[in-house]
Scaffold this active site. Structure first.
Site, mmCIF file in Angstrom:
data_model
loop_
_atom_site.group_PDB
_atom_site.id
_atom_site.type_symbol
_atom_site.label_atom_id
_atom_site.label_comp_id
_atom_site.label_asym_id
_atom_site.label_seq_id
_atom_site.Cartn_x
_atom_site.Cartn_y
_atom_site.Cartn_z
ATOM 1 N N SER A 203 89.574 42.772 40.773
ATOM 2 C CA SER A 203 89.409 43.520 39.011
ATOM 3 C C SER A 203 90.326 45.093 39.369
ATOM 4 O O SER A 203 89.921 45.608 40.453
ATOM 5 C CB SER A 203 88.432 43.701 38.328
ATOM 6 O OG SER A 203 87.562 43.988 38.968
ATOM 7 N N ALA A 204 90.129 45.801 39.143
ATOM 8 C CA ALA A 204 90.676 47.186 38.783
ATOM 9 C C ALA A 204 91.273 47.679 39.729
ATOM 10 O O ALA A 204 91.246 48.752 40.395
ATOM 11 C CB ALA A 204 88.882 47.852 39.385
ATOM 12 N N THR B 251 94.802 45.457 46.716
ATOM 13 C CA THR B 251 96.081 46.350 47.693
ATOM 14 C C THR B 251 94.904 47.346 48.657
ATOM 15 O O THR B 251 94.939 47.320 49.830
ATOM 16 C CB THR B 251 96.696 46.453 47.187
ATOM 17 O OG1 THR B 251 97.760 45.520 46.835
ATOM 18 C CG2 THR B 251 97.620 47.267 48.126
ATOM 19 N N GLU C 220 96.366 46.979 36.137
ATOM 20 C CA GLU C 220 96.379 47.793 34.452
ATOM 21 C C GLU C 220 96.851 49.129 34.552
ATOM 22 O O GLU C 220 97.226 49.035 32.922
ATOM 23 C CB GLU C 220 94.853 47.812 34.360
ATOM 24 C CG GLU C 220 93.412 47.000 34.619
ATOM 25 C CD GLU C 220 93.129 46.295 35.264
ATOM 26 O OE1 GLU C 220 91.819 45.527 35.758
ATOM 27 O OE2 GLU C 220 93.852 47.361 37.041
#
Length: 328
Positions: free
Chosen positions: A94-95, A99, A286
């Site tokens: 998430s967030a 990577t 995102e």
């Protein structure tokens, strides 16, 4: 648009631009990732990678980063993943963090393993490694041969191993709201071209151009995939997805984009190396969603002169805006 209006045609074309930024990783909170790797006596190179790949390509990118740090071809790395018994905790997917955070842990693990190899033969940092069946050839001015079968193996069967952790350098916000909530930020700008049918209220995206600063594109094809997927999600949010209790409670009535709804997408990869990213890379997830809906709403405004402040811009909402029935 003037010609279309003069001819009595209801379709208007508009262009919209929007920009966005997004911090990679948890906000002002520790969010470490740990990666483990080892070399067996037979020369097998194994990467224990616990970051969950949900389609964004984490398995590929993290393996690429590790292989680069170790100095071996990526196809020589055997990956073990998705098993909490044998892979360390790489944190949640998430967030836009994998990577960046897990990639850094993989880089550190690869570098640590490489240092062990070079130390065994006192070779310089720039030496090339060739790992084969039961041996490692370390080449600089002279070749050095390490016979792996002569090294003691640990409980997992590795004669050489490394386990490294990376946690982004953040600071909690103080009482004045000042601090370092993220160690890394990604930036984007999207341009959308739409056609609006002023008689029906329908909006048809014609083209997207998306520019994203990814620091360093470890895998450009996966970057393009992330951009295309994020635009599809943003398009759905902007034009289709509306939850109405009792009515849109299934995927028959709750509309989401299909491949037929997505226009051509041109991705512009901007590479400004990040100080904290693995080889300068930034997360990308995102980020793509953020400017997509604003770019579409700006394009609708440019096409027909009406600003919509709520999404989705369904045909009914667009028609109401054209009639002046929506509150600002």
């Amino acid at each position: 648009n003037a010609a279309a209006q003069a001819a009595g045609r209801p379709v208007r074309r508009g262009v919209g631009l929007a920009a966005g930024w997004y911090g990679c990783g948890n906000t002002s909170l520790p969010n470490p990732s740990t990666i483990k790797a080892g070399i067996r006596a037979d020369g097998g190179v194994v990467l224990h990678q616990g970051a969950v790949d949900i389609g964004q390509g984490a398995n590929t990118v993290i393996t690429q980063i590790f292989a680069q740090a170790l100095g071996v071809p990526v196809d020589q790395v055997q990956r073990v993943g998705g098993d909490t018994d044998v892979t360390p905790d790489a944190g949640k997917t998430s967030a836009s963090r994998q990577t960046f955070v897990s990639g850094n842990a993989a880089r550190l693990a690869g570098a640590a393993l490489r240092r062990q190899i070079l130390h065994l033969c006192n070779a310089p940092e720039a030496a090339q490694l060739r790992i084969g069946a039961g041996e490692i050839i370390v080449g600089d001015e002279y070749d050095h041969r390490i016979e792996l079968g002569k090294l003691a193996a640990d409980a997992e069967g590795y004669v050489l191993s490394a386990c490294e952790t990376y946690d982004p350098p953040t600071k909690p916000l103080d009482r004045n709201g000042q601090g370092e909530p993220y160690a890394q930020f990604g930036y984007a700008a999207h341009l959308a071209v739409v056609e609006v049918d002023t008689a029906l209220g329908t909006v048809r995206p014609q083209r997207f151009v998306a520019a994203h600063d990814v620091g360093k594109a470890i895998n450009p094809i996966l970057v393009e995939g992330q951009v295309q997927g994020g635009i599809a999600q943003g398009l759905g949010m902007a034009l289709m997805e509306e939850f109405i209790p009792g009515r849109t409670e299934n995927l028959h009535d709750y509309l989401i984009p299909t491949s037929g709804d997505i226009p051509p997408v041109e991705t512009i990869i901007v590479e400004v190396p990040d100080a904290h990213g693995p080889y300068g890379a930034k997360g990308l997830g995102e980020h793509v969603l953020i400017p997509t809906a604003p770019a579409l709403l700006n394009a609708i405004r440019n096409a027909c002169g009406r600003r919509l402040y709520r999404v989705p811009a369904t045909p009914a909402a667009v028609r109401a805006a054209l009639r002046g029935e929506l509150d600002d």
